[in-house]
Scaffold this active site. Structure first.
Site, PDB file in Angstrom:
ATOM      1  CE  LYS A 110      -3.022  37.617  62.123  1.00  0.00           C
ATOM      2  NZ  LYS A 110      -2.209  36.396  62.049  1.00  0.00           N
ATOM      3  CB  ILE A 427       2.793  47.200  75.372  1.00  0.00           C
ATOM      4  CG1 ILE A 427       2.048  48.491  75.040  1.00  0.00           C
ATOM      5  CG2 ILE A 427       1.927  46.016  75.000  1.00  0.00           C
ATOM      6  CD1 ILE A 427       0.822  48.769  75.913  1.00  0.00           C
ATOM      7  CB  SER A 429       8.831  43.246  74.760  1.00  0.00           C
ATOM      8  OG  SER A 429       8.167  43.938  73.735  1.00  0.00           O
ATOM      9  CD  GLU A 480       6.971  40.770  77.255  1.00  0.00           C
ATOM     10  OE1 GLU A 480       7.042  40.102  76.218  1.00  0.00           O
ATOM     11  OE2 GLU A 480       6.007  41.523  77.508  1.00  0.00           O
ATOM     12  CD  GLU A 601      -4.231  36.279  64.590  1.00  0.00           C
ATOM     13  OE1 GLU A 601      -3.786  37.365  65.029  1.00  0.00           O
ATOM     14  OE2 GLU A 601      -3.611  35.218  64.632  1.00  0.00           O
ATOM     15  CD  GLU A 661      -1.902  48.952  65.871  1.00  0.00           C
ATOM     16  OE1 GLU A 661      -1.460  47.840  66.202  1.00  0.00           O
ATOM     17  OE2 GLU A 661      -2.095  49.291  64.710  1.00  0.00           O
ATOM     18  CG  HIS A 690       4.030  48.751  64.066  1.00  0.00           C
ATOM     19  ND1 HIS A 690       3.005  49.287  64.810  1.00  0.00           N
ATOM     20  CD2 HIS A 690       3.971  47.415  64.244  1.00  0.00           C
ATOM     21  CE1 HIS A 690       2.337  48.298  65.394  1.00  0.00           C
ATOM     22  NE2 HIS A 690       2.907  47.165  65.072  1.00  0.00           N
TER      23      HIS A 690
HETATM   24  N1  GLN Z   1       3.642  42.042  76.005  1.00  0.00           N
HETATM   25  C1  GLN Z   1       3.935  41.838  74.626  1.00  0.00           C
HETATM   26  C2  GLN Z   1       5.117  42.714  74.246  1.00  0.00           C
HETATM   27  O1  GLN Z   1       5.214  43.784  74.720  1.00  0.00           O
HETATM   28  C3  GLN Z   1       2.768  42.154  73.731  1.00  0.00           C
HETATM   29  C4  GLN Z   1       3.066  41.851  72.289  1.00  0.00           C
HETATM   30  C5  GLN Z   1       1.888  41.976  71.353  1.00  0.00           C
HETATM   31  O2  GLN Z   1       0.927  42.605  71.634  1.00  0.00           O
HETATM   32  N2  GLN Z   1       1.978  41.371  70.213  1.00  0.00           N
HETATM   33  O3  GLN Z   1       5.951  42.350  73.445  1.00  0.00           O
HETATM   34 ZN    ZN Z   2       0.616  44.656  70.708  1.00  0.00          ZN
END
Ligand code: GLN
Ligand code: ZN
Length: 748
Positions: A110, A427, A429, A480, A601, A661, A690
């Protein structure tokens, strides 16, 4: 007579994201390099001409970039890591940005506390700086390009001090090496560049030093003086504007004022204390103050009366005052006129980049010609929506709400959920397939009706639930599919929040986002997620975890109100979430996750503001999550591996389970969290989402065993390190299968 005016930078993506389209077409091999560069030239020209036609006094150049201005700087000064040496030109440039066959890209992070991301320079002691392109160096070339069009510009450079402070040591650099050690060598390249710019005819150069808005050590302040003494001492050079922004510059101001630079830029929006700092050093007599009075980071129209009053006081504190934006306008969308569908009252209160340029110009005229110039244009008549019911409820709840003791909840949830040790989950999605995206676009465009959209989503949820059952996960998610973005989805459902149609802002490279606008008191007209979560729960007997975005993240990735403290807006969002949590619970959902990936952030860049920030951030999270029964398990998720100053706050959030993470930091975080006093469940991400790589069972087993050294099995959760949205189904299925297997082996 009018006063001098300028802006520190302008969006480069084009009003219709033309730069993104051209760049992606180039990557896809659909257009050649010449066509890409032509499009860049066309975009630069339209910005320069637009600024000129608006009547702006001094026009910046070199604010264009094919990807990122910090990357441009690395290329400009020859700071190209060896792994890219076999490449050249655009191939090398884009490889540094995105990687190339087998060659990893530069790290991305960032840009201060904005949502813009830059590519981190990698520097080792053997760096040999040299000006790339010499007389054709990018800033020189773009200066000449504008001059050909009859437009005199002020080239903008990332300042050498900020550049080094943003850099990180190359992986093979010896311990103790700091990029700042390279300052002398780097400054010589800047010296050469300034001479070349001067030779080309440039009158002014802008050196951006936003790093000065953070806490700086005595060594760094000494370096600041040294750099600008050296550059100001050049015999042939343009005049120097050192632009600071994003906050108060504190001790850097006297250091900078002690050099012979001709102009200093101060941000009076993010750093109101800069006024006092300026007065306390006796102002800048005989010098130019570039006064950032129009907010470059937010979307509201400027209170011109107030800004003019401020400029008036500044006149007594500097040789000359140039009216300016607080920072580059690249952080706001381009034009409110591209938003015909926004509510008229709201639109009247907004100013995007084009409108902000008009404000700067108007203020410049008013400063020279008198107040009459702004009469009538001064304040929009529309006001933020006030919701007295929301305010009364928040007053009644107060600031201390929290759940009963953690141990009580732990026992209650153990009974109600009956989960095994090392429980597995994800997590939130699942991969967003083309079909899912198409259904959403079709609904928006009116090609399908709500009923067909809903059945498309239900079909996707069926598939995601079936997959998770097949894989043997313990706590399931609905995946999601209905969310384009974790903030925008909720913004569209809340009152007091608006989404734009074309308000694009560059996030990194070709990625642009449309941050929603928090414009009035926030309330929730109806449940936002219950429908999808309960549908998912109806398809399985295992617990389905509800999924919400936390108050801090809702603010961090939006444009926020500037007429009330962030903390107040956060509480309003939290109250809406609190109601949603209760509705989910009442509908039979026993596990609810409230994501706060942006917690770190928003942490203020100066240490002095951090405690107050964490207090309201934590308070908002607790307000959102404390309205449910002990038996309801609250999860939270954060996705960054270096917690630093926020680690203590994780415990204060008081979630029952926290997933973080950790795949890349080798589980050290688990011990760090324990040492910081966190006593809840922990789900350290056991694999990195990632990358498309499918991690082996053994690898995750090792990670879990390592985590078990710091936390008992009953509190250890097993999950990937973020959402799976950007992944494909094939790799996701394989990775999760291995993850579940690893959990089983360790349980055994
Ligand atoms: N619940 C969200 C997902 O799984 C979390 C995304 C994130 O931490 N940026 O996409
Ligand atoms: Zn995340």
């Amino acid at each position: 007579m009018k006063s001098a005016t300028t802006v520190l930078g302008y969006p480069r993506i084009g009003p219709g994201r033309e730069l993104k389209r051209a760049t992606e077409a180039y990557w896809a091999g659909k257009i050649d390099a010449g066509a890409l560069l032509d499009e860049g030239a066309r975009l630069r020209r339209s910005v320069w001409e637009g600024l000129r036609d608006a009547g702006l006094g001094q026009i910046p150049s070199n604010t264009f970039s094919l990807y990122d201005q910090v990357l441009d700087t690395s290329v400009l000064v020859g700071a190209v890591p060896g792994r890219f040496a076999h490449l050249s030109g655009l191939d090398a440039y884009f490889a540094m940005a995105r990687g190339a066959r087998g060659v990893p890209p530069l790290e991305m992070t960032k840009w201060f506390d904005t949502n813009y991301h830059y590519l981190v320079p990698e520097l080792g002691p053997d760096a040999r700086f040299a000006l790339a392109g010499a007389g054709d160096a990018k800033p020189v070339a773009e200066y000449l390009e504008a001059r050909e069009l009859g437009i005199e510009t002020r080239p903008v450079l990332v300042g050498p001090l900020s550049y080094l402070l943003l850099a990180k040591p190359a992986p093979d650099a010896p311990d103790g090496f700091e990029p700042l050690d390279l300052l002398d060598a780097l400054v010589e390249v800047y010296a050469e560049l300034l001479e070349r710019l001067s030779g080309a005819g440039a009158q002014w150069v802008q050196l951006d030093e936003p790093a000065l808005a953070g806490d700086r050590t005595p060594r760094e302040l000494a370096a600041l003086r040294q750099v600008y003494e050296r550059l100001a001492g050049l015999t042939s050079r343009p005049r120097l504007l050192v632009a600071t922004y994003f906050g108060e510059v504190g001790d850097a101001l006297p250091a900078l004022a002690a050099t012979r630079v001709e102009a200093i830029g101060l941000d009076f929006v993010a750093g109101p204390g800069n006024l006092e700092a300026l007065a306390s050093i006796g102002g800048l007599p005989r010098r130019t103050l570039v006064a950032g009075v129009v907010d470059g980071r937010n979307v509201w129209r400027t209170d011109l009366e107030k800004a003019l009053g401020l400029c008036g006081s500044l006149l007594g504190l500097a040789g000359e005052v140039t009216v300016s934006t607080s920072c580059s306008l690249m952080h706001v969308p381009i034009d409110t006129e591209a938003e015909p569908d926004l509510d008229a009252d709201l639109r009247e209160r907004l100013a995007f980049a084009r409108q902000k340029v008009d404000e700067v110009v108007l203020l410049g005229r008013a400063l020279g010609e008198g107040h009459d110039v702004i009469a009538g244009a001064a304040v929009p008549s529309a006001r933020p929506r006030i919701d007295y019911r929301v305010r009364a409820r928040l007053d009644e709840l107060g600031t201390g709400v929290r759940r009963p003791d953690r141990a009580v909840r732990f026992a209650a949830q153990g009974r109600s959920l009956g989960l095994p040790p090392l429980a597995t989950t994800t997590i939130g999605s699942f991969p967003q397939t083309g079909e899912v995206r198409r259904a959403r676009a079709d609904l928006k465009a009116g090609r399908i009706d709500a009923a067909s959209y809903e059945s498309a989503m239900e079909a996707e949820i069926d598939r995601v639930i079936a997959l998770q059952e097949k894989l043997g996960l313990d706590v399931l998610v609905h995946g999601e599919p209905e969310r384009n973005d974790m903030v925008q989805y909720f913004a569209e459902k809340l009152d007091g929040y608006a989404a734009t149609a074309n308000g694009w802002v560059q996030s990194y490279g070709t990625r642009c986002v449309r941050p929603p606008i928090l414009h009035g008191d926030v309330s929730r007209p109806e449940p936002m997620t219950v429908r999808w979560t309960t549908y998912a729960q109806s398809r399985t007997r295992r617990p389905v975890k509800g999924m919400l975005t936390g108050p801090v993240t809702m603010l961090a990735w939006s444009f926020v109100r500037d007429d009330q403290p962030l903390a107040d807006t956060a509480r309003q969002v939290a109250l809406a979430l609190r109601d949603e949590l209760r509705d989910l619970e009442a509908a039979g959902i026993g596990v609810i996750q409230v994501d706060e990936p942006a917690l770190r952030e928003l942490l203020p860049s100066r240490r002095s503001g951090r405690a107050a920030y964490l207090e309201w951030a934590v308070g908002a999270f607790r307000l959102a999550t404390s309205g449910v029964a002990d038996t309801t398990q609250i999860h939270t998720h954060m996705c960054y591996s270096e917690f630093g100053e926020v680690i203590g706050a994780i415990g204060d959030l008081d979630a029952d389970v926290t997933s973080v993470e950790a795949a890349r930091s080798h589980m050290e975080l688990v011990g760090d969290l324990r040492d910081a006093g966190y006593a809840g469940g922990i789900g350290p991400g056991v694999y990195d989402i990632h990358s498309p790589r499918v991690p082996a069972v053994e690898e995750m087993e090792v990670a879990l065993r390592r985590a078990l050294q710091a936390v008992p099995a009953g509190r250890l959760w097993v999950n990937p390190d973020c959402g799976l949205k950007t992944r494909g189904y094939a790799e996701t299925e394989a990775a999760l299968r291995n993850m579940v297997e690893a959990a089983h082996r360790v349980r055994g």
